[in-house]
Design a protein around this motif. Structure first.
Motif, mmCIF file in Angstrom:
data_model
loop_
_atom_site.group_PDB
_atom_site.id
_atom_site.type_symbol
_atom_site.label_atom_id
_atom_site.label_comp_id
_atom_site.label_asym_id
_atom_site.label_seq_id
_atom_site.Cartn_x
_atom_site.Cartn_y
_atom_site.Cartn_z
ATOM 1 N N GLY A 156 31.673 24.547 10.739
ATOM 2 C CA GLY A 156 30.829 23.508 10.823
ATOM 3 C C GLY A 156 29.414 24.591 11.577
ATOM 4 N N ARG A 157 27.991 23.814 11.141
ATOM 5 C CA ARG A 157 27.137 24.822 11.791
ATOM 6 C C ARG A 157 26.447 23.445 11.855
ATOM 7 N N THR A 158 25.297 23.136 12.504
ATOM 8 C CA THR A 158 24.161 21.818 12.577
ATOM 9 C C THR A 158 22.986 22.895 12.018
ATOM 10 N N VAL A 159 22.366 21.957 11.592
ATOM 11 C CA VAL A 159 21.142 22.683 11.026
ATOM 12 C C VAL A 159 19.751 21.052 9.763
ATOM 13 N N ASP A 160 18.788 21.154 10.526
ATOM 14 C CA ASP A 160 17.745 20.169 9.963
ATOM 15 C C ASP A 160 16.722 20.454 8.819
ATOM 16 N N ALA A 161 17.880 19.970 7.342
ATOM 17 C CA ALA A 161 16.869 20.858 6.363
ATOM 18 C C ALA A 161 15.348 20.533 5.720
ATOM 19 N N ALA A 162 14.970 19.690 7.476
ATOM 20 C CA ALA A 162 13.320 19.474 6.730
ATOM 21 C C ALA A 162 12.761 20.822 7.847
ATOM 22 N N ASN A 163 13.399 21.794 8.074
ATOM 23 C CA ASN A 163 13.033 23.292 9.259
ATOM 24 C C ASN A 163 13.604 24.398 8.273
ATOM 25 N N PRO A 164 12.264 25.058 8.202
ATOM 26 C CA PRO A 164 12.057 25.847 6.700
ATOM 27 C C PRO A 164 13.443 27.280 7.781
ATOM 28 N N GLU A 165 12.453 27.377 9.046
ATOM 29 C CA GLU A 165 13.124 28.140 9.649
ATOM 30 C C GLU A 165 14.805 28.118 10.015
ATOM 31 N N ALA A 166 15.364 27.316 10.341
ATOM 32 C CA ALA A 166 16.324 26.578 10.924
ATOM 33 C C ALA A 166 17.964 27.301 9.905
ATOM 34 N N VAL A 167 16.595 26.602 8.124
ATOM 35 C CA VAL A 167 17.246 26.380 7.045
ATOM 36 C C VAL A 167 17.363 28.076 6.475
ATOM 37 N N THR A 168 17.124 29.021 6.465
ATOM 38 C CA THR A 168 16.917 30.294 6.311
ATOM 39 C C THR A 168 17.403 30.658 7.353
ATOM 40 N N ALA A 169 17.535 30.792 8.425
ATOM 41 C CA ALA A 169 18.640 31.109 9.003
ATOM 42 C C ALA A 169 20.349 30.661 8.896
ATOM 43 N N LEU A 170 20.208 29.747 8.338
ATOM 44 C CA LEU A 170 21.247 29.688 8.507
ATOM 45 C C LEU A 170 22.036 30.107 7.256
#
Length: 217
Positions: A54-68
């Motif tokens: 599992g991982r957590t991510v806010d799909a509205a955050n471009p930097e977080a999505v790219t990092a994931l």
């Protein structure tokens, strides 16, 4: 072992699709904003003997999505399938919905899909192989005025998938969307059928790649 990443995992389409790929021997990475829900779904898969993390991510955050996406590729030495399943379901007409919530809905429904697809395409193109799958919706073709932000979002993700199909194919990456034209409950025949539609898109021979499958239920 091949790696499947689901962004916006939930108990319906997302989980059914992840489990479908897990049955085929994929390691599945489940990601969403709600950590408790992610951990619950991971446990359901690992209890069945599948490899899941599992991982957590806010799909509205471009930097977080790219990092994931980049982190998944680095952690598991490759990313074979991305499934973008995140969506904000907001019941409101255009007249009723405030601009800030409309824009936030689109940040998830379109922006997250674009960011995830861009990041996945970058890592997959370097290996000239991979699949990007996007959960679409019938409201993207026949908008529901009472769910206007979802309708606009699904129209946007459909355009993204269809518009990206040919450029991605040129670098060995298959982009496809399942347009879901029915209501879906968790652990339902519809959820299983949509998961199968995603699997069939993935399993298409290169010569037969298509960009869209419509699931009527």
């Amino acid at each position: 072992m091949k790696t499947f990443l689901s962004i916006g995992i939930g108990p319906g389409i997302g989980f059914a699709t992840a489990e479908r790929f897990a049955r085929e021997g994929f390691r599945v990475v489940l990601a969403a904003r709600n950590e408790a829900r992610v951990n619950e779904l991971v446990k359901r898969l690992t209890d069945k003997g599948y490899e899941a993390v599992g991982r957590t991510v806010d799909a509205a955050n471009p930097e977080a999505v790219t990092a994931l996406v980049r982190g998944t590729e680095a952690d598991f030495d490759g990313l074979d399938v991305l499934h973008y399943n995140a969506a904000r379901l907001h019941q409101a007409t255009l007249q009723q919905q405030a601009a800030d919530t409309f824009n936030m809905d689109l940040a998830v429904n379109i922006g997250g899909a674009m960011t995830a697809s861009q990041a996945a395409l970058n890592v997959m193109a370097s290996r000239t192989t991979g699949t990007i799958l996007i959960t679409g919706g019938g409201w993207g073709i026949y908008p529901n005025p009472d769910f206007i932000s979802v309708s606009v979002g699904k129209a946007g993700t459909r355009a993204l998938a269809l518009g990206l199909f040919e450029p991605a194919r040129a670098v060995g990456v298959h982009v496809g969307t399942v347009t879901v034209a029915t209501l879906v409950q968790p652990e339902s025949a519809e959820a299983a059928g949509i998961a199968q539609a995603f699997w069939e898109l993935y399993a298409q021979p290169v010569s037969d790649w298509t960009a869209e499958s419509v699931f009527q239920g």
